[in-house]
Design a protein around this motif. Structure first.
Motif, PDB file in Angstrom:
ATOM      1  N   TYR A   1      40.831  41.964  47.601  1.00  0.00           N
ATOM      2  CA  TYR A   1      40.102  40.829  47.043  1.00  0.00           C
ATOM      3  C   TYR A   1      38.591  41.000  47.178  1.00  0.00           C
ATOM      4  CZ  TYR A   1      44.591  38.517  46.484  1.00  0.00           C
ATOM      5  OH  TYR A   1      45.868  38.203  46.105  1.00  0.00           O
ATOM      6  N   ALA A   2      38.152  41.645  48.239  1.00  0.00           N
ATOM      7  CA  ALA A   2      36.720  41.922  48.394  1.00  0.00           C
ATOM      8  C   ALA A   2      36.249  42.863  47.294  1.00  0.00           C
ATOM      9  CB  ALA A   2      36.446  42.521  49.774  1.00  0.00           C
ATOM     10  N   GLU A   3      37.032  43.883  47.011  1.00  0.00           N
ATOM     11  CA  GLU A   3      36.668  44.827  45.950  1.00  0.00           C
ATOM     12  C   GLU A   3      36.670  44.156  44.580  1.00  0.00           C
ATOM     13  OE1 GLU A   3      39.429  48.016  46.655  1.00  0.00           O
ATOM     14  OE2 GLU A   3      38.192  48.856  48.267  1.00  0.00           O
ATOM     15  N   LEU A   4      37.651  43.271  44.345  1.00  0.00           N
ATOM     16  CA  LEU A   4      37.681  42.534  43.081  1.00  0.00           C
ATOM     17  C   LEU A   4      36.447  41.649  42.936  1.00  0.00           C
ATOM     18  CD1 LEU A   4      41.451  41.506  42.855  1.00  0.00           C
ATOM     19  CD2 LEU A   4      40.217  43.066  41.334  1.00  0.00           C
ATOM     20  N   LYS A   5      36.047  41.010  44.022  1.00  0.00           N
ATOM     21  CA  LYS A   5      34.854  40.164  44.000  1.00  0.00           C
ATOM     22  C   LYS A   5      33.616  40.994  43.680  1.00  0.00           C
ATOM     23  CE  LYS A   5      32.570  36.351  44.537  1.00  0.00           C
ATOM     24  NZ  LYS A   5      32.759  35.232  43.618  1.00  0.00           N
ATOM     25  N   GLN A   6      33.514  42.169  44.278  1.00  0.00           N
ATOM     26  CA  GLN A   6      32.366  43.026  44.011  1.00  0.00           C
ATOM     27  C   GLN A   6      32.331  43.456  42.551  1.00  0.00           C
ATOM     28  OE1 GLN A   6      32.722  46.057  47.006  1.00  0.00           O
ATOM     29  NE2 GLN A   6      31.788  44.769  48.571  1.00  0.00           N
ATOM     30  N   GLN A   7      33.484  43.739  41.983  1.00  0.00           N
ATOM     31  CA  GLN A   7      33.542  44.103  40.565  1.00  0.00           C
ATOM     32  C   GLN A   7      33.076  42.945  39.692  1.00  0.00           C
ATOM     33  OE1 GLN A   7      37.534  45.452  39.779  1.00  0.00           O
ATOM     34  NE2 GLN A   7      37.347  47.197  41.171  1.00  0.00           N
ATOM     35  N   LYS A   8      33.528  41.720  40.020  1.00  0.00           N
ATOM     36  CA  LYS A   8      33.099  40.544  39.261  1.00  0.00           C
ATOM     37  C   LYS A   8      31.597  40.341  39.387  1.00  0.00           C
ATOM     38  CE  LYS A   8      37.325  37.885  39.841  1.00  0.00           C
ATOM     39  NZ  LYS A   8      37.902  36.682  40.476  1.00  0.00           N
ATOM     40  N   MET A   9      31.074  40.549  40.575  1.00  0.00           N
ATOM     41  CA  MET A   9      29.645  40.353  40.778  1.00  0.00           C
ATOM     42  C   MET A   9      28.829  41.346  39.973  1.00  0.00           C
ATOM     43  SD  MET A   9      29.290  39.120  44.700  1.00  0.00           S
ATOM     44  CE  MET A   9      27.549  38.880  44.475  1.00  0.00           C
ATOM     45  N   LEU A  10      29.314  42.562  39.857  1.00  0.00           N
ATOM     46  CA  LEU A  10      28.602  43.551  39.038  1.00  0.00           C
ATOM     47  C   LEU A  10      28.546  43.104  37.584  1.00  0.00           C
ATOM     48  CD1 LEU A  10      29.894  46.946  40.472  1.00  0.00           C
ATOM     49  CD2 LEU A  10      27.581  45.993  40.661  1.00  0.00           C
ATOM     50  N   LYS A  11      29.590  42.454  37.133  1.00  0.00           N
ATOM     51  CA  LYS A  11      29.661  42.009  35.749  1.00  0.00           C
ATOM     52  C   LYS A  11      28.821  40.758  35.514  1.00  0.00           C
ATOM     53  CE  LYS A  11      32.918  40.674  32.154  1.00  0.00           C
ATOM     54  NZ  LYS A  11      34.330  40.448  31.814  1.00  0.00           N
ATOM     55  N   TRP A  12      28.813  39.840  36.466  1.00  0.00           N
ATOM     56  CA  TRP A  12      28.240  38.512  36.230  1.00  0.00           C
ATOM     57  C   TRP A  12      26.920  38.242  36.934  1.00  0.00           C
ATOM     58  CZ3 TRP A  12      30.301  36.528  32.144  1.00  0.00           C
ATOM     59  CH2 TRP A  12      31.632  36.786  31.846  1.00  0.00           C
ATOM     60  N   THR A  13      26.335  39.236  37.554  1.00  0.00           N
ATOM     61  CA  THR A  13      25.057  38.998  38.239  1.00  0.00           C
ATOM     62  C   THR A  13      23.969  39.873  37.626  1.00  0.00           C
ATOM     63  OG1 THR A  13      25.524  40.663  39.924  1.00  0.00           O
ATOM     64  CG2 THR A  13      26.182  38.393  40.419  1.00  0.00           C
ATOM     65  N   SER A  14      22.763  39.646  38.083  1.00  0.00           N
ATOM     66  CA  SER A  14      21.621  40.359  37.497  1.00  0.00           C
ATOM     67  C   SER A  14      21.513  41.808  37.956  1.00  0.00           C
ATOM     68  CB  SER A  14      20.327  39.616  37.850  1.00  0.00           C
ATOM     69  OG  SER A  14      20.171  39.556  39.253  1.00  0.00           O
ATOM     70  N   TYR A  15      22.212  42.193  38.991  1.00  0.00           N
ATOM     71  CA  TYR A  15      22.121  43.582  39.446  1.00  0.00           C
ATOM     72  C   TYR A  15      23.333  44.382  38.988  1.00  0.00           C
ATOM     73  CZ  TYR A  15      24.753  41.486  43.319  1.00  0.00           C
ATOM     74  OH  TYR A  15      25.658  40.788  44.062  1.00  0.00           O
ATOM     75  N   GLN A  16      23.440  44.523  37.687  1.00  0.00           N
ATOM     76  CA  GLN A  16      24.568  45.197  37.066  1.00  0.00           C
ATOM     77  C   GLN A  16      24.379  46.707  37.063  1.00  0.00           C
ATOM     78  OE1 GLN A  16      24.884  43.435  33.209  1.00  0.00           O
ATOM     79  NE2 GLN A  16      25.069  41.389  34.013  1.00  0.00           N
ATOM     80  N   GLY A  17      24.578  47.298  38.205  1.00  0.00           N
ATOM     81  CA  GLY A  17      24.469  48.732  38.292  1.00  0.00           C
ATOM     82  C   GLY A  17      23.067  49.129  38.564  1.00  0.00           C
TER      83      GLY A  17
END
Length: 84
Positions: A68-84
């Protein structure tokens, strides 16, 4: 229904979450001063400690936490300003 021990652990979990929130808020208000970052580090460590306790008490699978932590990190990459 939770027993007394479980209820106590959940209360402590909530308190630790609030302390992390407070430390993060202070950094936003006053800046990332070394003492403020140290306080946040300590509060995050306290939170991790109680999380471990709750995971064991409620017979959760620690691997699920990682998943679930990894899933959250994936979502954050998609939905936050620091996308990669």
């Amino acid at each position: 229904m939770t027993n007394y021990k479980q209820a106590e652990q959940l209360i402590i979990l909530m308190e630790e979450c609030a302390e992390v929130t407070q430390s993060a808020s202070k950094i936003l208000r006053f800046g990332a001063q070394p003492d403020a970052v140290e306080a946040l580090t300590m509060e995050l460590g306290d939170l991790l400690g109680i999380i471990d306790w709750v995971v064991k008490e409620f017979d959760m699978n620690p691997d699920d936490l990682i998943k679930y932590a990894e899933l959250k990190q994936q979502k954050m990459l998609k939905w936050t300003s620091y996308q990669g």
